[in-house]
Scaffold this motif. Structure first.
Motif, mmCIF file in Angstrom:
data_model
loop_
_atom_site.group_PDB
_atom_site.id
_atom_site.type_symbol
_atom_site.label_atom_id
_atom_site.label_comp_id
_atom_site.label_asym_id
_atom_site.label_seq_id
_atom_site.Cartn_x
_atom_site.Cartn_y
_atom_site.Cartn_z
ATOM 1 N N ILE A 54 0.838 -1.208 0.000
ATOM 2 C CA ILE A 54 0.000 0.000 0.000
ATOM 3 C C ILE A 54 0.872 1.257 0.000
ATOM 4 O O ILE A 54 0.541 2.247 -0.638
ATOM 5 N N LEU A 55 1.973 1.189 0.731
ATOM 6 C CA LEU A 55 2.897 2.323 0.808
ATOM 7 C C LEU A 55 4.248 1.938 0.248
ATOM 8 O O LEU A 55 4.600 0.759 0.197
ATOM 9 N N GLU A 56 5.004 2.948 -0.149
ATOM 10 C CA GLU A 56 6.407 2.745 -0.486
ATOM 11 C C GLU A 56 7.212 3.748 0.325
ATOM 12 O O GLU A 56 6.728 4.823 0.659
ATOM 13 N N LEU A 77 -12.035 -0.816 4.703
ATOM 14 C CA LEU A 77 -12.109 -2.276 4.831
ATOM 15 C C LEU A 77 -10.759 -2.910 4.509
ATOM 16 O O LEU A 77 -10.309 -3.815 5.227
ATOM 17 N N ASP A 78 -10.088 -2.443 3.452
ATOM 18 C CA ASP A 78 -8.771 -2.980 3.104
ATOM 19 C C ASP A 78 -7.812 -2.841 4.279
ATOM 20 O O ASP A 78 -7.087 -3.781 4.629
ATOM 21 N N VAL A 79 -7.793 -1.667 4.878
ATOM 22 C CA VAL A 79 -6.868 -1.382 5.973
ATOM 23 C C VAL A 79 -7.204 -2.223 7.204
ATOM 24 O O VAL A 79 -6.323 -2.842 7.810
ATOM 25 N N VAL A 80 -8.490 -2.264 7.557
ATOM 26 C CA VAL A 80 -8.908 -3.030 8.739
ATOM 27 C C VAL A 80 -8.575 -4.504 8.566
ATOM 28 O O VAL A 80 -8.011 -5.137 9.465
ATOM 29 N N GLU A 81 -8.906 -5.067 7.411
ATOM 30 C CA GLU A 81 -8.639 -6.493 7.204
ATOM 31 C C GLU A 81 -7.146 -6.789 7.148
ATOM 32 O O GLU A 81 -6.703 -7.832 7.621
ATOM 33 N N LEU A 82 -6.378 -5.866 6.612
ATOM 34 C CA LEU A 82 -4.941 -6.059 6.545
ATOM 35 C C LEU A 82 -4.316 -6.073 7.941
ATOM 36 O O LEU A 82 -3.495 -6.925 8.260
ATOM 37 N N LEU A 83 -4.733 -5.140 8.782
ATOM 38 C CA LEU A 83 -4.094 -4.990 10.095
ATOM 39 C C LEU A 83 -4.786 -5.759 11.217
ATOM 40 O O LEU A 83 -4.127 -6.182 12.172
ATOM 41 N N ASP A 84 -6.108 -5.922 11.135
ATOM 42 C CA ASP A 84 -6.844 -6.590 12.213
ATOM 43 C C ASP A 84 -7.369 -7.969 11.828
ATOM 44 O O ASP A 84 -7.904 -8.678 12.661
ATOM 45 N N PHE A 123 -17.375 -0.146 5.907
ATOM 46 C CA PHE A 123 -15.931 0.036 5.773
ATOM 47 C C PHE A 123 -15.502 0.036 4.308
ATOM 48 O O PHE A 123 -14.559 0.719 3.929
ATOM 49 N N GLY A 124 -16.196 -0.725 3.496
ATOM 50 C CA GLY A 124 -15.851 -0.800 2.082
ATOM 51 C C GLY A 124 -16.324 0.399 1.274
ATOM 52 O O GLY A 124 -15.884 0.626 0.159
ATOM 53 N N ARG A 125 -17.219 1.168 1.837
ATOM 54 C CA ARG A 125 -17.803 2.323 1.135
ATOM 55 C C ARG A 125 -16.879 3.540 1.145
ATOM 56 O O ARG A 125 -16.969 4.410 0.299
ATOM 57 N N TYR A 126 -15.977 3.634 2.103
ATOM 58 C CA TYR A 126 -15.138 4.822 2.261
ATOM 59 C C TYR A 126 -13.717 4.548 1.804
ATOM 60 O O TYR A 126 -13.068 3.632 2.294
ATOM 61 N N THR A 127 -13.232 5.390 0.891
ATOM 62 C CA THR A 127 -11.834 5.286 0.476
ATOM 63 C C THR A 127 -11.003 6.303 1.250
ATOM 64 O O THR A 127 -11.538 7.279 1.781
ATOM 65 N N ILE A 128 -9.717 6.064 1.275
ATOM 66 C CA ILE A 128 -8.804 6.995 1.943
ATOM 67 C C ILE A 128 -8.885 8.361 1.265
ATOM 68 O O ILE A 128 -8.876 9.406 1.933
ATOM 69 N N ALA A 129 -9.015 8.387 -0.058
ATOM 70 C CA ALA A 129 -9.113 9.661 -0.786
ATOM 71 C C ALA A 129 -10.361 10.435 -0.380
ATOM 72 O O ALA A 129 -10.314 11.658 -0.207
ATOM 73 N N GLU A 130 -11.488 9.741 -0.203
ATOM 74 C CA GLU A 130 -12.731 10.418 0.203
ATOM 75 C C GLU A 130 -12.618 10.979 1.613
ATOM 76 O O GLU A 130 -13.070 12.096 1.889
#
Length: 166
Positions: A54-56, A77-84, A123-130
């Motif tokens: 996700i990051l570099e 959702l991507d972030v939560v599932e990745l970390l939790d 969680f899937g409805r909101y993007t980091i950009a939004e």
């Protein structure tokens, strides 16, 4: 199921990176300072997000982190599932097994599945950009409020000074 500080901090930190429009990498210290996140903890989180692609990271005097995936494509959702891990309000949701040994799935498992689907939907409805766009608007509104208050204070100070000099 409880969200950890890890995923909540990660969403806030990613939002802060997105506010910079990735014009140049942002250091962990600066993100941690702006979002009031413990720096050491954020280093670990960013390490996980980097390993997940996700990051570099960029080294050097002007180094730091930026997105390797556009923030428009990263959801909470991507972030939560990745970390939790997977969202599962109960062990029996999402096709799991009952916590009671040798027991078939009971009627309540459909409630836990419904809760899981609802959480994934939100969680899937909101993007980091939004989230960053909304935060940008909120910060601009707060800045305008501060400027208006400063103008009012200045007018009051001028009026008080004028009345003292008469």
């Amino acid at each position: 199921m409880r969200l950890t500080k890890r995923s909540k901090y990660a969403v806030r930190a990613l939002m802060e990176l997105a506010l910079e429009d990735c014009s140049s990498p942002l250091g962990v210290y600066e993100v941690a300072r702006r979002q009031h996140i413990p720096e050491r903890f954020l280093e670990q989180i960013f390490g996980d997000l980097r390993r997940a692609g996700i990051l570099e990271s960029h080294r050097g005097a002007h180094g730091g982190f930026c997105f390797s995936v556009p923030p428009e494509e990263i959801t909470v959702l991507d972030v939560v599932e990745l970390l939790d891990g997977e969202i599962r309000p109960a062990r029996c949701s999402a096709g799991g097994t009952c916590y009671i040994a040798d027991s078939p799935l009971c009627t309540t498992s459909k409630i836990w599945d419904e809760a899981r689907v609802a959480l994934e939907g939100v969680f899937g409805r909101y993007t980091i950009a939004e989230i960053a766009a909304e935060e940008r608007e909120n910060r601009a509104a707060r800045s305008d409020e501060v400027a208006e208050a400063d103008e009012e204070d200045g007018a009051r100070t001028e009026a008080a000074t004028a009345s003292l000099t008469r």
